[in-house]
Design an enzyme around this catalytic site. Structure first.
Site, mmCIF file in Angstrom:
data_model
loop_
_atom_site.group_PDB
_atom_site.id
_atom_site.type_symbol
_atom_site.label_atom_id
_atom_site.label_comp_id
_atom_site.label_asym_id
_atom_site.label_seq_id
_atom_site.Cartn_x
_atom_site.Cartn_y
_atom_site.Cartn_z
ATOM 1 C CG ASP A 34 3.085 15.174 105.462
ATOM 2 O OD1 ASP A 34 3.174 14.295 106.349
ATOM 3 O OD2 ASP A 34 2.438 15.005 104.409
ATOM 4 C CG HIS A 51 6.561 11.577 114.776
ATOM 5 N ND1 HIS A 51 6.043 12.181 113.647
ATOM 6 C CD2 HIS A 51 5.907 10.380 114.873
ATOM 7 C CE1 HIS A 51 5.126 11.386 113.084
ATOM 8 N NE2 HIS A 51 5.032 10.275 113.806
ATOM 9 C CG LEU A 148 8.108 34.068 117.199
ATOM 10 C CD1 LEU A 148 7.864 34.427 115.735
ATOM 11 C CD2 LEU A 148 9.359 33.183 117.264
#
Ligand code: FPP
Ligand code: MG
Length: 289
Positions: A34, A51, A148
Site C-alpha cells: 500500500d 504503481h 518459490l
C-alpha cells in the site's frame, strides 16, 4: 523491470541476511503493498508511475525473500474493490498488469531455473480476457516449479474467495460427492483459491494503514501482523528483516498454534481432486481464448 532479478546483495545485506537465517525463517510472507499513489504525489509523478514503482519494489522484495529462503510470497496486487477507482487509474493498472504478465511469459526459462511457481488468486472471471489468457498461460507454464511460490492476488477479496469456497462445497453436496458431515475448517480451506498454500507466517502492510482490507482473512488467523508507515515503493530489505526479526522473537515466546488437521477420507480426497482438475481445465480454456 523483470520479475526475477539478478542483482546481488551488498556485503552488509548478505551478512544481515545470514544472521537472520540462523534463526527460524518464516515459510510464507504476505504483503499488502500500500502507498503507491501517496508515493506518486510525494514525487510529483503520475499515479500509474507510482504503481510501476510498486511493481519494481515487488521484484526486489521477491529477490530478498528468495535470499532469505522464504518458500512462499503472497501479494495483494489488485482487489475487487479497486475496480471502483477512476477509469483512468483502473485502465492504467490493467495496462501495467498486461505488460507484466506478458513479461512473465517471456521469463519462462529463468522462472524454471529458479523454481518459481506463479499462482494468481482471485476471481478470474472479472479480469479482462487478454490479461486472463496470459495469467492462465503463466500458471500452466510454472505449475511444476517448486522452490518459490508466488501468489498474486488479482481481482481478489477474501470475502469473495470464501463465497467461492462455499459454492464449491455446496455443489459437491448437491452432486453427492461429499456430505454435509464432511464440511469442516479443513474442507473450507481446501476449496479456497489458496488451497495449495501454507498459511502466512507474517502479513506485512505498508503505508501506515492499519487494516486488512479483505485480504487473506481466513488464512491469517494466526499470522504476525506487521504494520509499517513506509510507503510500498520505499520499502527496503531492512524493513523486511525487521519484520522477520519480530517474527523470530515472537515465535520464540509463543506456543505453536499450527493447526493439525486429520487426514480427510477417500470420498473428500476424490472431491478435492475433482475440484483441482476442474480449475486446471478452466485455466486451459482461458489460456486458449
Ligand atoms: C495500493 O496503493 C496498491 C495497489 C492498489 C496496486 C498494487 C500494484 C502493484 C504494486 C503492481 C503489481 C502489479 C502486478 C502485475 C503484480 P494505493 O493505490 O492504495 O496507494 P495509496 O494508498 O497511496 O492511495
Ligand atoms: Mg491505499
Amino acid at each position: 523491470m523483470a520479475w526475477i532479478l539478478d542483482t546481488p546483495l551488498t556485503c552488509i545485506q548478505r551478512f544481515c541476511v545470514n544472521v537472520i537465517k540462523s534463526g527460524q525463517v518464516p515459510r510464507h510472507i504476505a504483503f499488502i503493498m500500500d502507498g503507491n499513489r501517496r508515493y506518486a504525489t510525494k514525487n510529483h509523478i503520475k499515479k500509474v508511475a507510482g504503481h510501476k514503482s510498486g511493481f519494481d519494489k515487488l521484484a526486489e522484495t521477491l529477490k530478498w525473500c528468495f535470499e532469505l529462503g522464504i518458500e512462499e510470497v503472497t501479494v495483494y496486487a489488485f482487489s475487487i474493490e479497486n475496480f471502483k477507482r477512476s477509469q483512468e487509474e483502473v485502465e492504467g493498472l490493467m495496462e501495467l498488469a498486461k505488460e507484466k504478465f506478458r513479461n512473465l511469459l517471456e521469463e519462462g526459462d529463468k522462472l524454471k531455473e529458479e523454481g518459481v511457481c506463479v499462482r494468481v488468486i482471485g476471481n478470474l472471471s472479472l479480469i479482462p480476457e487478454d490479461i486472463r489468457r496470459d495469467i492462465a498461460k503463466a500458471m500452466i507454464m510454472t505449475r511444476n516449479n517448486k522452490k518459490l511460490f508466488l501468489n498474486v492476488g488479482f481481482a481478489y477479496t477474501s470475502k469473495d474467495e470464501i463465497c467461492s469456497s462455499i459454492k464449491t462445497i455446496i455443489n459437491g453436496v448437491k452432486n453427492d460427492e461429499i456430505s454435509i458431515d464432511d464440511i469442516d475448517e479443513k474442507l473450507i480451506s481446501d476449496c479456497l483459491y489458496t488451497n495449495h498454500s501454507k498459511e502466512p507466517d507474517i502479513l506485512i502492510r505498508t503505508s501506515g494503514e492499519v487494516r486488512f482490507s479483505d485480504f487473506l482473512l481466513w488464512q491469517s488467523w494466526n499470522s504476525l501482523i506487521y504494520f509499517t508507515d513506509i510507503l510500498w515503493p520505499e520499502f527496503s530489505i531492512w524493513h523486511l528483516l525487521g519484520a522477520v526479526f519480530q517474527y523470530q522473537r515472537q515465535s520464540r515466546d509463543s506456543e505453536c498454534l499450527n493447526k493439525d488437521y486429520n487426514e480427510c477420507n477417500e470420498k473428500v480426497k476424490n472431491f478435492l481432486d475433482n475440484v483441482d482438475e476442474k480449475r486446471w481445465a478452466q485455466l486451459e480454456l482461458y489460456a486458449k481464448n
